[in-house]
Motif scaffolding. Sequence first.
Motif, PDB file in Angstrom:
ATOM      1  N   VAL A  36       0.838  -1.207   0.000  1.00 54.71           N
ATOM      2  CA  VAL A  36       0.000   0.000   0.000  1.00 54.71           C
ATOM      3  C   VAL A  36       0.869   1.250   0.000  1.00 54.71           C
ATOM      4  CG1 VAL A  36      -1.739   1.301   1.305  1.00 54.71           C
ATOM      5  CG2 VAL A  36      -1.862  -1.202   1.232  1.00 54.71           C
ATOM      6  N   ASP A  37       1.933   1.219   0.791  1.00 55.24           N
ATOM      7  CA  ASP A  37       2.753   2.411   1.014  1.00 55.24           C
ATOM      8  C   ASP A  37       4.052   2.422   0.218  1.00 55.24           C
ATOM      9  OD1 ASP A  37       1.049   3.661   2.751  1.00 55.24           O
ATOM     10  OD2 ASP A  37       2.003   2.908   4.565  1.00 55.24           O
ATOM     11  N   ARG A  38       4.192   1.529  -0.747  1.00 51.30           N
ATOM     12  CA  ARG A  38       5.485   1.378  -1.417  1.00 51.30           C
ATOM     13  C   ARG A  38       5.999   2.692  -2.004  1.00 51.30           C
ATOM     14  NH1 ARG A  38       6.258  -3.849  -4.566  1.00 51.30           N
ATOM     15  NH2 ARG A  38       4.115  -3.394  -5.160  1.00 51.30           N
ATOM     16  N   ASP A  39       5.180   3.431  -2.705  1.00 52.06           N
ATOM     17  CA  ASP A  39       5.645   4.663  -3.350  1.00 52.06           C
ATOM     18  C   ASP A  39       6.147   5.673  -2.327  1.00 52.06           C
ATOM     19  OD1 ASP A  39       4.961   3.535  -5.749  1.00 52.06           O
ATOM     20  OD2 ASP A  39       3.069   4.624  -5.962  1.00 52.06           O
ATOM     21  N   ASP A  40       5.401   5.832  -1.237  1.00 47.57           N
ATOM     22  CA  ASP A  40       5.797   6.795  -0.213  1.00 47.57           C
ATOM     23  C   ASP A  40       7.034   6.335   0.544  1.00 47.57           C
ATOM     24  OD1 ASP A  40       3.550   8.919  -0.173  1.00 47.57           O
ATOM     25  OD2 ASP A  40       2.499   7.012  -0.245  1.00 47.57           O
ATOM     26  N   ASP A  41       7.138   5.035   0.788  1.00 49.00           N
ATOM     27  CA  ASP A  41       8.309   4.509   1.485  1.00 49.00           C
ATOM     28  C   ASP A  41       9.584   4.719   0.659  1.00 49.00           C
ATOM     29  OD1 ASP A  41       6.983   3.701   3.766  1.00 49.00           O
ATOM     30  OD2 ASP A  41       6.524   1.713   2.983  1.00 49.00           O
ATOM     31  N   LEU A  42       9.461   4.596  -0.653  1.00 50.11           N
ATOM     32  CA  LEU A  42      10.612   4.853  -1.522  1.00 50.11           C
ATOM     33  C   LEU A  42      11.062   6.306  -1.420  1.00 50.11           C
ATOM     34  CD1 LEU A  42       9.587   2.797  -4.683  1.00 50.11           C
ATOM     35  CD2 LEU A  42      11.672   2.446  -3.324  1.00 50.11           C
ATOM     36  N   LYS A  43      10.096   7.218  -1.323  1.00 52.43           N
ATOM     37  CA  LYS A  43      10.427   8.638  -1.266  1.00 52.43           C
ATOM     38  C   LYS A  43      11.103   9.023   0.040  1.00 52.43           C
ATOM     39  CE  LYS A  43       6.574  10.010  -4.261  1.00 52.43           C
ATOM     40  NZ  LYS A  43       5.246  10.687  -4.309  1.00 52.43           N
ATOM     41  N   ILE A  44      10.671   8.406   1.150  1.00 50.22           N
ATOM     42  CA  ILE A  44      11.195   8.826   2.452  1.00 50.22           C
ATOM     43  C   ILE A  44      12.310   7.919   2.962  1.00 50.22           C
ATOM     44  CG2 ILE A  44       9.037   9.939   3.076  1.00 50.22           C
ATOM     45  CD1 ILE A  44       8.313   7.576   4.773  1.00 50.22           C
ATOM     46  N   GLY A  45      12.683   6.908   2.182  1.00 51.52           N
ATOM     47  CA  GLY A  45      13.834   6.092   2.524  1.00 51.52           C
ATOM     48  C   GLY A  45      13.583   4.923   3.451  1.00 51.52           C
ATOM     49  N   MET A  46      12.315   4.533   3.610  1.00 52.43           N
ATOM     50  CA  MET A  46      12.002   3.356   4.412  1.00 52.43           C
ATOM     51  C   MET A  46      12.342   2.089   3.623  1.00 52.43           C
ATOM     52  SD  MET A  46      10.705   3.663   7.478  1.00 52.43           S
ATOM     53  CE  MET A  46       9.899   4.840   8.561  1.00 52.43           C
ATOM     54  N   ARG A  47      12.707   1.034   4.325  1.00 58.19           N
ATOM     55  CA  ARG A  47      12.944  -0.262   3.692  1.00 58.19           C
ATOM     56  C   ARG A  47      11.821  -1.202   4.091  1.00 58.19           C
ATOM     57  NH1 ARG A  47      19.241  -1.599   2.774  1.00 58.19           N
ATOM     58  NH2 ARG A  47      19.916   0.526   2.332  1.00 58.19           N
ATOM     59  N   THR A  48      11.258  -1.890   3.113  1.00 57.07           N
ATOM     60  CA  THR A  48      10.171  -2.823   3.374  1.00 57.07           C
ATOM     61  C   THR A  48      10.319  -4.049   2.483  1.00 57.07           C
ATOM     62  OG1 THR A  48       8.616  -2.033   1.671  1.00 57.07           O
ATOM     63  CG2 THR A  48       8.631  -0.839   3.773  1.00 57.07           C
ATOM     64  N   SER A  49       9.605  -5.096   2.842  1.00 55.06           N
ATOM     65  CA  SER A  49       9.633  -6.312   2.037  1.00 55.06           C
ATOM     66  C   SER A  49       9.033  -6.075   0.655  1.00 55.06           C
ATOM     67  CB  SER A  49       8.884  -7.434   2.752  1.00 55.06           C
ATOM     68  OG  SER A  49       7.570  -7.018   3.089  1.00 55.06           O
ATOM     69  N   ALA A  50       8.044  -5.192   0.552  1.00 54.90           N
ATOM     70  CA  ALA A  50       7.434  -4.913  -0.753  1.00 54.90           C
ATOM     71  C   ALA A  50       8.446  -4.297  -1.706  1.00 54.90           C
ATOM     72  CB  ALA A  50       6.229  -3.988  -0.584  1.00 54.90           C
ATOM     73  N   ILE A  51       9.303  -3.432  -1.196  1.00 53.13           N
ATOM     74  CA  ILE A  51      10.341  -2.819  -2.021  1.00 53.13           C
ATOM     75  C   ILE A  51      11.406  -3.847  -2.377  1.00 53.13           C
ATOM     76  CG2 ILE A  51      12.208  -1.116  -2.017  1.00 53.13           C
ATOM     77  CD1 ILE A  51      10.374   0.631  -0.243  1.00 53.13           C
ATOM     78  N   THR A  52      11.828  -4.628  -1.406  1.00 55.05           N
ATOM     79  CA  THR A  52      12.879  -5.624  -1.626  1.00 55.05           C
ATOM     80  C   THR A  52      12.432  -6.701  -2.617  1.00 55.05           C
ATOM     81  OG1 THR A  52      13.762  -5.270   0.588  1.00 55.05           O
ATOM     82  CG2 THR A  52      14.339  -7.340  -0.496  1.00 55.05           C
ATOM     83  N   LEU A  53      11.207  -7.158  -2.496  1.00 60.24           N
ATOM     84  CA  LEU A  53      10.709  -8.247  -3.349  1.00 60.24           C
ATOM     85  C   LEU A  53      10.390  -7.781  -4.765  1.00 60.24           C
ATOM     86  CD1 LEU A  53       8.416  -9.946  -0.697  1.00 60.24           C
ATOM     87  CD2 LEU A  53      10.505 -10.919  -1.673  1.00 60.24           C
ATOM     88  N   GLY A  54      10.108  -6.496  -4.922  1.00 58.37           N
ATOM     89  CA  GLY A  54       9.847  -5.961  -6.256  1.00 58.37           C
ATOM     90  C   GLY A  54       8.698  -6.666  -6.960  1.00 58.37           C
ATOM     91  N   ARG A  55       8.930  -7.114  -8.197  1.00 54.78           N
ATOM     92  CA  ARG A  55       7.864  -7.725  -8.989  1.00 54.78           C
ATOM     93  C   ARG A  55       7.488  -9.118  -8.503  1.00 54.78           C
ATOM     94  NH1 ARG A  55       9.864 -10.945 -13.386  1.00 54.78           N
ATOM     95  NH2 ARG A  55      12.153 -11.048 -13.438  1.00 54.78           N
ATOM     96  N   PHE A  56       8.240  -9.645  -7.553  1.00 55.17           N
ATOM     97  CA  PHE A  56       7.913 -10.958  -6.988  1.00 55.17           C
ATOM     98  C   PHE A  56       7.082 -10.841  -5.708  1.00 55.17           C
ATOM     99  CE2 PHE A  56      12.007 -11.483  -9.230  1.00 55.17           C
ATOM    100  CZ  PHE A  56      11.611 -12.416 -10.177  1.00 55.17           C
ATOM    101  N   ASP A  57       6.574  -9.641  -5.422  1.00 51.35           N
ATOM    102  CA  ASP A  57       5.861  -9.418  -4.168  1.00 51.35           C
ATOM    103  C   ASP A  57       4.616 -10.283  -4.031  1.00 51.35           C
ATOM    104  OD1 ASP A  57       4.604  -8.076  -6.224  1.00 51.35           O
ATOM    105  OD2 ASP A  57       4.464  -6.147  -5.185  1.00 51.35           O
ATOM    106  N   VAL A  58       3.805 -10.360  -5.083  1.00 50.86           N
ATOM    107  CA  VAL A  58       2.560 -11.137  -5.008  1.00 50.86           C
ATOM    108  C   VAL A  58       2.868 -12.624  -4.811  1.00 50.86           C
ATOM    109  CG1 VAL A  58       0.480 -11.849  -6.251  1.00 50.86           C
ATOM    110  CG2 VAL A  58       1.255  -9.466  -6.371  1.00 50.86           C
ATOM    111  N   ALA A  59       3.818 -13.138  -5.582  1.00 54.07           N
ATOM    112  CA  ALA A  59       4.196 -14.546  -5.453  1.00 54.07           C
ATOM    113  C   ALA A  59       4.734 -14.836  -4.054  1.00 54.07           C
ATOM    114  CB  ALA A  59       5.244 -14.912  -6.500  1.00 54.07           C
ATOM    115  N   ALA A  60       5.512 -13.901  -3.513  1.00 53.04           N
ATOM    116  CA  ALA A  60       6.074 -14.100  -2.174  1.00 53.04           C
ATOM    117  C   ALA A  60       4.983 -14.105  -1.117  1.00 53.04           C
ATOM    118  CB  ALA A  60       7.094 -13.009  -1.872  1.00 53.04           C
ATOM    119  N   VAL A  61       4.027 -13.198  -1.224  1.00 51.63           N
ATOM    120  CA  VAL A  61       2.919 -13.171  -0.258  1.00 51.63           C
ATOM    121  C   VAL A  61       2.172 -14.496  -0.270  1.00 51.63           C
ATOM    122  CG1 VAL A  61       0.659 -12.152   0.245  1.00 51.63           C
ATOM    123  CG2 VAL A  61       2.618 -10.672  -0.244  1.00 51.63           C
ATOM    124  N   MET A  62       1.890 -15.014  -1.459  1.00 53.81           N
ATOM    125  CA  MET A  62       1.205 -16.302  -1.543  1.00 53.81           C
ATOM    126  C   MET A  62       2.049 -17.431  -0.963  1.00 53.81           C
ATOM    127  SD  MET A  62      -1.807 -15.801  -2.730  1.00 53.81           S
ATOM    128  CE  MET A  62      -1.745 -14.316  -1.726  1.00 53.81           C
TER     129      MET A  62
END
Length: 304
Positions: free
Chosen positions: A204-230
Amino acid sequence: MRAPPHSAPQTHDSVAAPPQRSKLSLYLDLIRWNRPAGWLVLLWPTLGALWLASGGFPGWHLLLVFVAGTVLMRSAGCCINDVADRDYDRHVKRTAQRPITSGQVSVREALLLGAALALVAFALALTTNLAVVLWSIPAVLVTIAYPFTKRFFAMPQAVLGVAFGFGIPMAYAAVLGHVPLQALWLFLGKIALVLAYDTEYAMVDRDDDLKIGMRTSAITLGRFDVAAVMGFFSAYWLIWLLVSAPSAQSAFFCIAFGIAAAQIVWHYTLIRGRTREGCFIAFSKSHWISFAVFCGIAAGLAGR
């Protein structure tokens, strides 16, 4: 975890003056009192472990200790999280009016409130046994450390999973006085569950986290985020099925785990488009998966 958004987050540089509110209202907002999904996702796996360790209903004392302890520690964690994130939250519209970030609650007040809540939770642990007290120490330390891992660790959701998972070995310790291997497997499954639903939230917050320098699993996983969640959801479901089936298997147990599996499939339909709305709905409803698993365990044990 951050507070659920009511609209799409937007970055901004100026913050409007917040309306005047009572201290009680601000403190309740600080601990996310009106957002019970945040502690329900902790509660159901903890109660599932408590039932498995007890072979059924654990008694009112332990039930009260673990329900109240879960709510208290989650609330204390919110205080710590908002103190740690206050300089980041002011740059996001949906979090700029949080009590600490907006200046309505001081850092000192928030830390004192968090400490008080944690002390009450510790007092509850003291009514059980030494093993629970010893396990509570690393649980508190990881809870304090988690918000700061978002600055440097690529998968801070894994740290959150560890913090949220301590209730499982503590439940076994409360009943048995020690922590068997099956509890550690359930602990691992809980970490996978947290990685799943908090990655949905991070999407949900990926775009804003990129702007403010937060690190999250959604950013790290990139295009594999949906597959990883499943994959994370499936790992949680499978681990809990294999650990609990030998002692709790029944017709209702199978039905409940089937319902949990169906919910996981539903989550895929919500997040596959990576829309903020779909990912937030998935996150906010994720506690129903572990609720179904708990119901299956409780019913299976009751029917033995």
